[in-house]
Write a protein that holds these residues in place. Structure first.
Motif, PDB file in Angstrom:
ATOM      1  N   SER A   1       1.003  -1.632   0.153  1.00  0.00           N
ATOM      2  CA  SER A   1      -0.305   0.139   0.211  1.00  0.00           C
ATOM      3  C   SER A   1       0.625   1.467   0.093  1.00  0.00           C
ATOM      4  O   SER A   1       0.496   2.266  -0.769  1.00  0.00           O
ATOM      5  CB  SER A   1      -1.237  -0.236   0.936  1.00  0.00           C
ATOM      6  OG  SER A   1      -1.859   1.026   1.298  1.00  0.00           O
TER       7      SER A   1
ATOM      8  N   GLU B   1       1.944   2.114  -3.530  1.00  0.00           N
ATOM      9  CA  GLU B   1       1.859   1.774  -4.356  1.00  0.00           C
ATOM     10  C   GLU B   1       0.508   3.541  -3.726  1.00  0.00           C
ATOM     11  O   GLU B   1       0.642   3.999  -4.979  1.00  0.00           O
ATOM     12  CB  GLU B   1       0.252   1.000  -4.404  1.00  0.00           C
ATOM     13  CG  GLU B   1       0.729  -0.214  -4.927  1.00  0.00           C
ATOM     14  CD  GLU B   1      -0.405  -1.566  -5.280  1.00  0.00           C
ATOM     15  OE1 GLU B   1      -1.544  -0.372  -4.469  1.00  0.00           O
ATOM     16  OE2 GLU B   1       0.043  -2.489  -5.036  1.00  0.00           O
ATOM     17  N   ARG B   2       0.948   3.835  -2.808  1.00  0.00           N
ATOM     18  CA  ARG B   2      -0.235   4.893  -2.142  1.00  0.00           C
ATOM     19  C   ARG B   2       0.621   6.100  -1.588  1.00  0.00           C
ATOM     20  O   ARG B   2       0.259   6.868  -1.518  1.00  0.00           O
ATOM     21  CB  ARG B   2      -0.960   4.717  -1.841  1.00  0.00           C
ATOM     22  CG  ARG B   2      -2.148   3.418  -2.028  1.00  0.00           C
ATOM     23  CD  ARG B   2      -3.763   3.885  -1.240  1.00  0.00           C
ATOM     24  NE  ARG B   2      -4.805   3.038  -1.976  1.00  0.00           N
ATOM     25  CZ  ARG B   2      -5.830   3.274  -1.438  1.00  0.00           C
ATOM     26  NH1 ARG B   2      -6.107   3.859  -0.623  1.00  0.00           N
ATOM     27  NH2 ARG B   2      -6.987   2.504  -1.696  1.00  0.00           N
TER      28      ARG B   2
ATOM     29  N   LEU C   1     -10.770  10.876   0.777  1.00  0.00           N
ATOM     30  CA  LEU C   1      -9.146  10.595   1.223  1.00  0.00           C
ATOM     31  C   LEU C   1      -8.914   8.951   0.721  1.00  0.00           C
ATOM     32  O   LEU C   1      -7.832   8.712   0.788  1.00  0.00           O
ATOM     33  CB  LEU C   1      -8.537  11.242   2.801  1.00  0.00           C
ATOM     34  CG  LEU C   1      -9.045  11.987   2.541  1.00  0.00           C
ATOM     35  CD1 LEU C   1      -7.834  13.077   3.649  1.00  0.00           C
ATOM     36  CD2 LEU C   1      -7.966  13.044   1.954  1.00  0.00           C
ATOM     37  N   SER C   2     -10.025   7.755   0.878  1.00  0.00           N
ATOM     38  CA  SER C   2      -9.723   6.592   1.181  1.00  0.00           C
ATOM     39  C   SER C   2      -9.209   6.012  -0.275  1.00  0.00           C
ATOM     40  O   SER C   2      -8.419   4.703  -0.194  1.00  0.00           O
ATOM     41  CB  SER C   2     -11.466   6.088   1.113  1.00  0.00           C
ATOM     42  OG  SER C   2     -12.082   6.375   0.885  1.00  0.00           O
ATOM     43  N   GLU C   3      -8.953   6.486  -1.503  1.00  0.00           N
ATOM     44  CA  GLU C   3      -8.817   6.161  -2.752  1.00  0.00           C
ATOM     45  C   GLU C   3      -7.407   6.755  -2.664  1.00  0.00           C
ATOM     46  O   GLU C   3      -6.739   6.397  -3.884  1.00  0.00           O
ATOM     47  CB  GLU C   3      -9.633   5.753  -3.639  1.00  0.00           C
ATOM     48  CG  GLU C   3     -10.733   6.027  -3.315  1.00  0.00           C
ATOM     49  CD  GLU C   3     -12.268   6.012  -4.884  1.00  0.00           C
ATOM     50  OE1 GLU C   3     -11.101   6.181  -5.379  1.00  0.00           O
ATOM     51  OE2 GLU C   3     -13.003   4.933  -5.222  1.00  0.00           O
ATOM     52  N   ARG C   4      -6.740   7.641  -2.052  1.00  0.00           N
ATOM     53  CA  ARG C   4      -5.404   8.405  -2.300  1.00  0.00           C
ATOM     54  C   ARG C   4      -4.461   8.179  -1.009  1.00  0.00           C
ATOM     55  O   ARG C   4      -3.211   7.902  -1.089  1.00  0.00           O
ATOM     56  CB  ARG C   4      -5.803   9.366  -2.871  1.00  0.00           C
ATOM     57  CG  ARG C   4      -6.473  10.419  -1.150  1.00  0.00           C
ATOM     58  CD  ARG C   4      -6.716  11.564  -2.308  1.00  0.00           C
ATOM     59  NE  ARG C   4      -6.023  12.505  -3.331  1.00  0.00           N
ATOM     60  CZ  ARG C   4      -6.908  12.497  -4.173  1.00  0.00           C
ATOM     61  NH1 ARG C   4      -8.200  12.515  -4.584  1.00  0.00           N
ATOM     62  NH2 ARG C   4      -6.016  13.464  -4.786  1.00  0.00           N
ATOM     63  N   VAL C   5      -4.690   7.832   0.329  1.00  0.00           N
ATOM     64  CA  VAL C   5      -3.695   7.624   1.419  1.00  0.00           C
ATOM     65  C   VAL C   5      -3.550   5.897   1.474  1.00  0.00           C
ATOM     66  O   VAL C   5      -4.899   5.107   1.480  1.00  0.00           O
ATOM     67  CB  VAL C   5      -4.422   8.311   2.911  1.00  0.00           C
ATOM     68  CG1 VAL C   5      -4.716   9.615   2.415  1.00  0.00           C
ATOM     69  CG2 VAL C   5      -5.432   7.317   3.352  1.00  0.00           C
TER      70      VAL C   5
ATOM     71  N   ARG D   1      -7.870  16.718   0.291  1.00  0.00           N
ATOM     72  CA  ARG D   1      -7.480  16.265  -0.825  1.00  0.00           C
ATOM     73  C   ARG D   1      -6.188  16.985  -1.136  1.00  0.00           C
ATOM     74  O   ARG D   1      -4.939  16.803  -0.983  1.00  0.00           O
ATOM     75  CB  ARG D   1      -8.047  15.856  -2.022  1.00  0.00           C
ATOM     76  CG  ARG D   1      -9.103  14.827  -1.953  1.00  0.00           C
ATOM     77  CD  ARG D   1      -9.411  14.105  -3.187  1.00  0.00           C
ATOM     78  NE  ARG D   1     -10.566  15.382  -3.820  1.00  0.00           N
ATOM     79  CZ  ARG D   1     -11.974  15.374  -3.961  1.00  0.00           C
ATOM     80  NH1 ARG D   1     -12.653  14.028  -3.193  1.00  0.00           N
ATOM     81  NH2 ARG D   1     -12.690  15.831  -4.076  1.00  0.00           N
TER      82      ARG D   1
ATOM     83  N   ASP E   1      -2.748  15.833  -0.404  1.00  0.00           N
ATOM     84  CA  ASP E   1      -1.800  15.717  -1.243  1.00  0.00           C
ATOM     85  C   ASP E   1      -0.884  16.046  -1.145  1.00  0.00           C
ATOM     86  O   ASP E   1       0.643  15.883  -1.557  1.00  0.00           O
ATOM     87  CB  ASP E   1      -2.393  15.923  -3.120  1.00  0.00           C
ATOM     88  CG  ASP E   1      -3.253  15.029  -3.193  1.00  0.00           C
ATOM     89  OD1 ASP E   1      -3.001  13.887  -2.828  1.00  0.00           O
ATOM     90  OD2 ASP E   1      -4.242  15.694  -3.820  1.00  0.00           O
TER      91      ASP E   1
ATOM     92  N   GLU F   1       3.489  14.401  -1.496  1.00  0.00           N
ATOM     93  CA  GLU F   1       4.532  15.164  -2.101  1.00  0.00           C
ATOM     94  C   GLU F   1       5.772  15.208  -1.350  1.00  0.00           C
ATOM     95  O   GLU F   1       7.069  14.805  -1.687  1.00  0.00           O
ATOM     96  CB  GLU F   1       4.301  15.885  -2.728  1.00  0.00           C
ATOM     97  CG  GLU F   1       5.094  16.597  -3.536  1.00  0.00           C
ATOM     98  CD  GLU F   1       5.872  15.325  -4.763  1.00  0.00           C
ATOM     99  OE1 GLU F   1       6.666  15.257  -4.923  1.00  0.00           O
ATOM    100  OE2 GLU F   1       4.748  14.854  -5.096  1.00  0.00           O
TER     101      GLU F   1
END
Length: 281
Positions: free
Chosen positions: A14, A17-18, A55-59, A264, A268, A272
């Motif tokens: 995870s 990937e994230r 946020l669940s699809e990006r963290v 988000r 992000d 980064e």
């Protein structure tokens, strides 16, 4: 019911990937007010649902703080159950921040509540306190292995009071925090690509080069954001263990709600900055 793939392997994938960002879900009263929500179960539910949906699809990881749900009684715990379910269904991992610690059958019951795979509160990992002796964690360790879950053991926490216990020196000359790290390294020996038994190590602690943080397990690092640490501080604090650090940001992201886009954007930015810090090692 078959166990999941070990937590360490799932976490490594995870994070690869994230990215390694962990976002806390801390619906304390003042934050609900800042969001324009009532300090009640409806406000709690709206807050938690908004964070997960945004946020669940990006963290990689969410870390709900159980106490902020428990204060509303059974209805608050029901919201916590739904929050965990929704986050995991979206592919994020959940570390339950409950800091449980006890002995014998009581510790076993805590383990069943949060680490048994068919429990309503089953989480991918649980924070635990070892200060009744590391051996008191055995029921949680056993349950985690059985279900494919993990633990994060309080080792070097960022609160000033923690030092009176964690920096206490044992008869063998090693302090208590270092002893906890050594226990975890033993739990994770031989595990690939990452062990499932991690430590909580504050990101605000400065140079920790006197400690062996390379435990072949994850290091949950609270303190980034509102507590004063920045992603740029992580290389100095964690050194060679940096690739296994899971930096936790709570208020630094949550203060931007309830606007989903702002949540988000903040997540992000932290992600980064964390990637940039990782690239220095």
């Amino acid at each position: 019911m078959s166990p999941l793939e070990p937590f360490g392997a799932r976490l490594r994938r995870s994070m690869d990937e994230r990215g390694p960002l962990c976002v806390g879900i801390d619906p304390h009263a003042s934050l609900l007010t800042e969001w324009g929500l009532n300090d009640d179960v409806a406000g709690l539910e709206r807050f938690s649902r908004t964070v997960v949906e945004a946020l669940s699809e990006r963290v990689a990881v969410f870390k709900p703080q159980s106490a902020f749900f428990e204060r509303f009684g059974s209805r608050g715990v029901a919201v916590l159950e739904k929050t965990v379910e929704d986050a995991r269904a979206a592919g994020a991992l959940v570390v339950m921040d409950a800091k449980r610690g006890d002995i014998g059958s009581t510790m076993a019951a805590y383990a069943e509540a949060f680490l048994r795979k068919d429990s309503p509160l089953f989480s991918d990992a649980l924070t635990v306190s070892p200060y009744l002796g590391y051996g008191s964690l055995s029921p949680a360790i056993e349950m985690a292995r059985e279900s494919g879950a993990g633990l994060f053991v309080l080792a070097l926490t960022s609160n000033p009071e923690g030092g009176e216990v964690q920096h206490a020196v044992r008869a063998d000359g090693r302090n208590v925090g270092a002893t906890m790290l050594a226990h975890l390294a033993a739990e994770n020996a031989g595990e690939e690509p990452l062990g499932s038994f991690g430590a909580v190590v504050g990101a605000t602690l400065g140079d920790l080069s006197s400690y062996d943080l390379e435990i072949n397990g994850p290091l949950l690092a609270p303190g980034v954001g509102a507590q004063g640490a920045t992603p740029a501080d992580l290389p100095e604090v964690f050194g060679a263990a940096l690739p296994n650090v899971v930096p936790n940001v709570s208020r630094g992201v949550l203060k931007h709600g309830p606007d989903a886009g702002a949540l988000r954007a903040s997540a992000d930015r932290f992600a980064e900055e964390i990637r940039a810090a990782l690239a220095t090692k």
